[in-house]
Design an enzyme around this catalytic site. Sequence first.
Site, PDB file in Angstrom:
ATOM      1  N   ASP B  34      42.897 -11.706  71.104  1.00  0.00           N
ATOM      2  CA  ASP B  34      43.891 -11.250  70.130  1.00  0.00           C
ATOM      3  C   ASP B  34      44.800 -12.434  69.817  1.00  0.00           C
ATOM      4  O   ASP B  34      44.974 -13.326  70.634  1.00  0.00           O
ATOM      5  CB  ASP B  34      44.710 -10.082  70.699  1.00  0.00           C
ATOM      6  CG  ASP B  34      45.270  -9.202  69.592  1.00  0.00           C
ATOM      7  OD1 ASP B  34      44.781  -8.065  69.435  1.00  0.00           O
ATOM      8  OD2 ASP B  34      46.203  -9.664  68.881  1.00  0.00           O
ATOM      9  N   ASP B  60      43.287 -17.059  67.259  1.00  0.00           N
ATOM     10  CA  ASP B  60      43.523 -16.879  65.828  1.00  0.00           C
ATOM     11  C   ASP B  60      42.142 -16.700  65.206  1.00  0.00           C
ATOM     12  O   ASP B  60      41.350 -17.638  65.154  1.00  0.00           O
ATOM     13  CB  ASP B  60      44.236 -18.120  65.253  1.00  0.00           C
ATOM     14  CG  ASP B  60      44.321 -18.068  63.728  1.00  0.00           C
ATOM     15  OD1 ASP B  60      43.773 -17.109  63.116  1.00  0.00           O
ATOM     16  OD2 ASP B  60      44.910 -18.990  63.142  1.00  0.00           O
ATOM     17  N   ILE B  61      41.876 -15.503  64.761  1.00  0.00           N
ATOM     18  CA  ILE B  61      40.520 -15.127  64.359  1.00  0.00           C
ATOM     19  C   ILE B  61      40.009 -15.961  63.181  1.00  0.00           C
ATOM     20  O   ILE B  61      38.804 -16.106  62.985  1.00  0.00           O
ATOM     21  CB  ILE B  61      40.480 -13.600  64.037  1.00  0.00           C
ATOM     22  CG1 ILE B  61      39.041 -13.078  64.054  1.00  0.00           C
ATOM     23  CG2 ILE B  61      41.135 -13.278  62.708  1.00  0.00           C
ATOM     24  CD1 ILE B  61      38.470 -12.912  65.408  1.00  0.00           C
ATOM     25  N   ASN B  83      36.421  -6.305  65.799  1.00  0.00           N
ATOM     26  CA  ASN B  83      37.405  -5.272  65.481  1.00  0.00           C
ATOM     27  C   ASN B  83      38.641  -5.820  64.767  1.00  0.00           C
ATOM     28  O   ASN B  83      39.286  -5.094  64.019  1.00  0.00           O
ATOM     29  CB  ASN B  83      37.808  -4.555  66.777  1.00  0.00           C
ATOM     30  CG  ASN B  83      39.042  -3.708  66.592  1.00  0.00           C
ATOM     31  OD1 ASN B  83      38.991  -2.653  65.960  1.00  0.00           O
ATOM     32  ND2 ASN B  83      40.182  -4.184  67.099  1.00  0.00           N
ATOM     33  N   TYR B 145      41.828  -4.212  50.736  1.00  0.00           N
ATOM     34  CA  TYR B 145      41.299  -3.735  52.016  1.00  0.00           C
ATOM     35  C   TYR B 145      39.972  -3.014  51.802  1.00  0.00           C
ATOM     36  O   TYR B 145      38.984  -3.267  52.502  1.00  0.00           O
ATOM     37  CB  TYR B 145      42.314  -2.797  52.663  1.00  0.00           C
ATOM     38  CG  TYR B 145      41.881  -2.211  53.989  1.00  0.00           C
ATOM     39  CD1 TYR B 145      41.962  -2.961  55.158  1.00  0.00           C
ATOM     40  CD2 TYR B 145      41.400  -0.904  54.070  1.00  0.00           C
ATOM     41  CE1 TYR B 145      41.568  -2.425  56.369  1.00  0.00           C
ATOM     42  CE2 TYR B 145      41.004  -0.369  55.282  1.00  0.00           C
ATOM     43  CZ  TYR B 145      41.091  -1.124  56.432  1.00  0.00           C
ATOM     44  OH  TYR B 145      40.696  -0.593  57.630  1.00  0.00           O
ATOM     45  N   LYS B 149      36.344  -4.207  53.398  1.00  0.00           N
ATOM     46  CA  LYS B 149      35.560  -3.376  54.325  1.00  0.00           C
ATOM     47  C   LYS B 149      34.198  -3.035  53.739  1.00  0.00           C
ATOM     48  O   LYS B 149      33.217  -2.891  54.478  1.00  0.00           O
ATOM     49  CB  LYS B 149      36.343  -2.110  54.677  1.00  0.00           C
ATOM     50  CG  LYS B 149      37.535  -2.375  55.597  1.00  0.00           C
ATOM     51  CD  LYS B 149      37.102  -3.006  56.923  1.00  0.00           C
ATOM     52  CE  LYS B 149      38.248  -3.084  57.934  1.00  0.00           C
ATOM     53  NZ  LYS B 149      37.809  -3.644  59.238  1.00  0.00           N
TER      54      LYS B 149
END
Lengths: 253, 243
Positions: B34, B60-61, B83, B145, B149
């Site tokens: 995370d 940091d994704i 996720n 968003y 997705k």
Amino acid sequence: MAAELNGKIAIVTGAGSGIGQAITRLFCAEGAWVLAVDRDAKGLAETLGQCPPGQFSELVGDVTDAALPDAIRKALPGPLDILINNAGVGAGGMIEATSDDDLRRFFEINVVGLFRLARMGVELMKKRGGSIVNLASIFAEIGATSSAAYSASKGAVASLTRQMATDYGPIGIRVNSLGPGLIETPLTRDRIRDQAWRRTIFIDQAPLRRVGQPEDVANAALFLASDRSAFITGELLRVDGGWAMGRYPRETI
Amino acid sequence: MAKPIALVTGAAAGIGAAIAERLAADGYRVCIADRAAGPAEATADAIRKAGGDAFAEALDITDEIAQAALLQRLGELDVLVNNAGIFDVKDFFELTADDFRRMYEINTVAMFTLSRNAATRMAKGARIVNIASRAMLGARHYAHYVSSKAAVVGLTRAMALELAPRGISVNAVAPGVIETQMLKARSDTNLDGLRALQPLGRLGVPEDIARTVAFLAAPEADFITGQILLVDGGRSLGGATGI
């Protein structure tokens, strides 16, 4: 995950072979009491030979028999938790090779028989809720070759599933369906062996390069039957090795 | 036998934390990744106190170098749960290209880079589970968003096909409305109103998603790939008249 269905009462139709046999075996192993229904007494005996004593009862009966729901009600030892509508017939041909009577036969077994038991299921589950799992097919969604009556009948099962989920969600009855791809069972084994086109389409060009085993479907049925899927209703879960995404010739990696 | 290793991104709280807890309970050694190091450590600590095996990693994704370094530290990887993601509400006419880019950078591009880097290290039988959203079907007031997705759905299927020859299955879970702190913090949200739209009569809880992810991650789901599983309490069905 041991004994996930402890104390649950389940009905499995078509329990005498293939997918139904695998589901019955798995549910018994997970602690459920299963009423195993099949028109083939010999197949039922074979299935129940694989299950621990005291975990099941058998009922020889045909899903096309309008009296079957009554016979099932009498055979249940308590309130029903899980109904697996698995009994059905497969194969068939193109529409030109399908007579009215062929179509009626597919619908009589795959749709009318299932419809009647699903109606019985919601009546039995009304007080406490429960889970109904209908065996549809990936053929309900994908235009699959040479299966006019079968594909149409499975499409009916998929839409009945969504419809019932809408009506009975508010009283805690979940209704989902499974969309198996080609599964190797006593019914399909010869076809897979003898028909090269079937192996081409369902193995050589299928993403996972294999047909499914009854246990693959049974595992998914257990998931949908159990509380693990408590927030899932009206869904069709594909168990098809990715086949619904299209055919892809082999490439080297 | 060594425990299988699972990496869960965005696992410090909410759905990600529930997934991590569930996988730890199922016997995985779980890496809680995370961007928030403190909360990630707290979640890992809670899992360890409950008898599970977990450790935290700050990530940091969107930083591909940091992703690679994390994967290097992990060594082997059996299950990747993508996720991590962001959400915000903005009307269509207010949205800017930068809003879109930021949303895609985190929800979609980072998922792609981490998956690609992870898949090179994965063995036959490994699993990737992506968190999509019911919003893939369409929703109001967050077009960025919704489309990020929907892109996750396409990415999931493409990855399922390209990774199938390696024996890696890729599936997605599409949650409906789940009661998390993130949801409760939204000012535009009327929870009772949302509840009334649910055929099952309740909103989801993070554990609903966690159980489904665990199913797709387990050996029992070996013949399932490229599947997008809605976990939405029936929200996407036609409205019921009630009985």
